[in-house]
Write a protein that holds these residues in place. Structure first.
Motif, PDB file in Angstrom:
ATOM      1  N   LEU A 170     -10.638  -7.575   0.591  1.00  0.00           N
ATOM      2  CA  LEU A 170      -9.561  -8.154   0.363  1.00  0.00           C
ATOM      3  C   LEU A 170      -9.098  -9.171   1.688  1.00  0.00           C
ATOM      4  O   LEU A 170      -9.593  -8.817   2.835  1.00  0.00           O
ATOM      5  N   ALA A 171      -8.165 -10.248   1.595  1.00  0.00           N
ATOM      6  CA  ALA A 171      -7.798 -11.025   2.633  1.00  0.00           C
ATOM      7  C   ALA A 171      -6.784  -9.833   3.536  1.00  0.00           C
ATOM      8  O   ALA A 171      -6.266  -9.267   2.665  1.00  0.00           O
ATOM      9  N   SER A 173      -4.096 -10.513   4.727  1.00  0.00           N
ATOM     10  CA  SER A 173      -2.818 -10.852   4.280  1.00  0.00           C
ATOM     11  C   SER A 173      -2.365 -10.496   2.734  1.00  0.00           C
ATOM     12  O   SER A 173      -1.053 -10.542   2.243  1.00  0.00           O
ATOM     13  N   HIS A 174      -3.321  -9.935   2.026  1.00  0.00           N
ATOM     14  CA  HIS A 174      -3.330  -9.513   0.652  1.00  0.00           C
ATOM     15  C   HIS A 174      -2.170  -8.387   0.603  1.00  0.00           C
ATOM     16  O   HIS A 174      -2.377  -7.488   1.340  1.00  0.00           O
ATOM     17  N   PRO A 175      -1.368  -8.327  -0.489  1.00  0.00           N
ATOM     18  CA  PRO A 175      -0.406  -7.307  -0.498  1.00  0.00           C
ATOM     19  C   PRO A 175      -1.121  -5.649  -0.592  1.00  0.00           C
ATOM     20  O   PRO A 175      -0.837  -4.613  -0.204  1.00  0.00           O
ATOM     21  N   LEU A 176      -2.282  -5.638  -1.377  1.00  0.00           N
ATOM     22  CA  LEU A 176      -3.099  -4.464  -1.561  1.00  0.00           C
ATOM     23  C   LEU A 176      -3.712  -4.135  -0.454  1.00  0.00           C
ATOM     24  O   LEU A 176      -4.068  -2.885  -0.137  1.00  0.00           O
ATOM     25  N   ALA A 177      -4.007  -4.879   0.361  1.00  0.00           N
ATOM     26  CA  ALA A 177      -4.514  -4.241   1.922  1.00  0.00           C
ATOM     27  C   ALA A 177      -3.484  -3.474   2.459  1.00  0.00           C
ATOM     28  O   ALA A 177      -4.066  -2.684   3.508  1.00  0.00           O
ATOM     29  N   ALA A 178      -2.250  -3.211   2.211  1.00  0.00           N
ATOM     30  CA  ALA A 178      -1.446  -2.190   2.831  1.00  0.00           C
ATOM     31  C   ALA A 178      -1.784  -0.778   2.310  1.00  0.00           C
ATOM     32  O   ALA A 178      -1.389   0.156   2.758  1.00  0.00           O
ATOM     33  N   CYS A 179      -2.483  -0.706   0.972  1.00  0.00           N
ATOM     34  CA  CYS A 179      -2.906   0.596   0.491  1.00  0.00           C
ATOM     35  C   CYS A 179      -4.235   1.257   1.110  1.00  0.00           C
ATOM     36  O   CYS A 179      -5.018   0.480   1.734  1.00  0.00           O
ATOM     37  N   ASP A 180      -4.019   2.694   1.200  1.00  0.00           N
ATOM     38  CA  ASP A 180      -5.296   3.212   1.720  1.00  0.00           C
ATOM     39  C   ASP A 180      -6.354   3.185   0.838  1.00  0.00           C
ATOM     40  O   ASP A 180      -7.451   3.436   1.224  1.00  0.00           O
ATOM     41  N   GLU A 181      -6.209   3.541  -0.503  1.00  0.00           N
ATOM     42  CA  GLU A 181      -7.041   3.459  -1.515  1.00  0.00           C
ATOM     43  C   GLU A 181      -6.594   2.902  -2.978  1.00  0.00           C
ATOM     44  O   GLU A 181      -5.456   2.605  -3.009  1.00  0.00           O
ATOM     45  N   ARG A 236     -14.386 -12.317   9.383  1.00  0.00           N
ATOM     46  CA  ARG A 236     -12.906 -12.560   9.880  1.00  0.00           C
ATOM     47  C   ARG A 236     -11.892 -12.756   8.644  1.00  0.00           C
ATOM     48  O   ARG A 236     -12.171 -13.332   7.615  1.00  0.00           O
ATOM     49  N   GLY A 237     -11.029 -12.134   8.686  1.00  0.00           N
ATOM     50  CA  GLY A 237      -9.804 -12.273   7.954  1.00  0.00           C
ATOM     51  C   GLY A 237     -10.154 -11.320   6.498  1.00  0.00           C
ATOM     52  O   GLY A 237      -9.248 -11.467   5.790  1.00  0.00           O
TER      53      GLY A 237
END
Length: 283
Positions: A170-171, A173-181, A236-237
């Motif tokens: 995921l990027a 900045s992607h909202p799902l990047a805040a999830c652990d799984e 990167r990113g």
């Protein structure tokens, strides 16, 4: 019945694919009248009608459909045999088709084990993200590292090496990047890239190499399901998150079903040995 010549098969396949004698003649670089005569002679020798001629072109008969499928296979086999024969010449080598980084970390151990075999040849690499199966089928490569069920393995013999869990790239900045799984349902609205030979096509942009794939991910234009070992290669990113219910990726060593090459057999043996030692922790 006389044997069908390779040239005749090539002519017929062109006509059968174009369903138009003029376009097929242009494709083959010959005039239309001799092409038409060649197909007529082929039909006469086989004793069946292969094409129904109409004022708008042609269409295949049931016999023509069979010959098209079998003819393609035969022409591919001839081309593959020629390529493999060339590689068995004075500068013989073994061509390995693989995705960059798509070896689950096993490649150094595989190559080390292969080099110990008396049948070993110098190894050349054919890197591809989406054409590896086709390379093995048409003779451009001798052996490959592919993934099941993600790749099309039709026409290939395989040996399983290692099973890996899947993660999603995921990027940052992607909202799902805040999830652990994550779970597959979390990705249902996401753009999943398409690969040329994927057994299960995606819905997003068509990609041809890893650099292109990760650039799209970093820009937030797509997300990508990849093997767990891919998370060890930072981009990167891009961040990686586990997908708990994703179908695992099984790394396999693959080769053409018709291959009788001692060099290929030696590579397969080396791959099995490396995978076994890695699993037992003795590598």
């Amino acid at each position: 019945m006389e044997d069908v010549e390779t040239r005749e098969l090539r002519y017929f396949v062109a006509v059968a694919e174009e369903l138009h004698f003029g376009r097929a003649a242009d494709r083959l670089g010959i005039a239309q009248p001799p092409l038409s005569r060649a197909i007529r002679r082929l039909e006469h020798r086989l004793g069946v009608e292969l094409l129904e001629r109409t004022s708008h072109g042609s269409r295949l008969t049931p016999a023509g459909e069979v010959l098209l499928a079998e003819g393609r296979t035969a022409l591919d086999a001839v081309a593959a045999a020629a390529r493999r024969a060339q590689r068995a010449g004075p500068k013989a080598c073994l061509v390995l088709a693989m995705k960059p980084g798509g070896d689950a970390g096993l490649l150094p151990a595989i190559l080390a084990a292969y080099e110990q075999s008396p049948d070993a040849l110098p190894v050349e690499f054919a890197f591809s993200i989406g054409d590896r199966g086709a390379m093995l089928r048409d003779g451009r490569a001798d052996v490959g590292l592919l993934h099941h069920p993600q790749n099309d393995l039709s026409g290939l013999a395989t040996e399983e090496l290692v099973v890996e869990r899947r993660v999603v790239a995921l990027a940052e900045s992607h909202p799902l990047a805040a999830c652990d799984e994550l779970r597959m349902a979390d990705l249902s609205a996401e753009e999943i890239p398409r690969f040329p030979e994927a057994a299960r096509p995606g819905t997003g942009p068509l990609v041809g190499d890893v650099g292109e794939l990760m650039q799209l991910v970093a820009l937030g234009r797509a997300v990508a399901l990849v093997s767990e070992s891919a998370a060890l290669r930072p981009h990167r990113g891009v961040v990686y998150r586990p997908v708990l219910d994703a179908t695992p990726a099984t790394l396999v060593v693959a080769w053409a079903e018709s291959s009788r090459s001692r060099e290929v057999a030696a590579f397969v043996t080396a791959a099995r040995r490396a995978a076994s030692e890695e699993a037992s922790g003795t590598s």
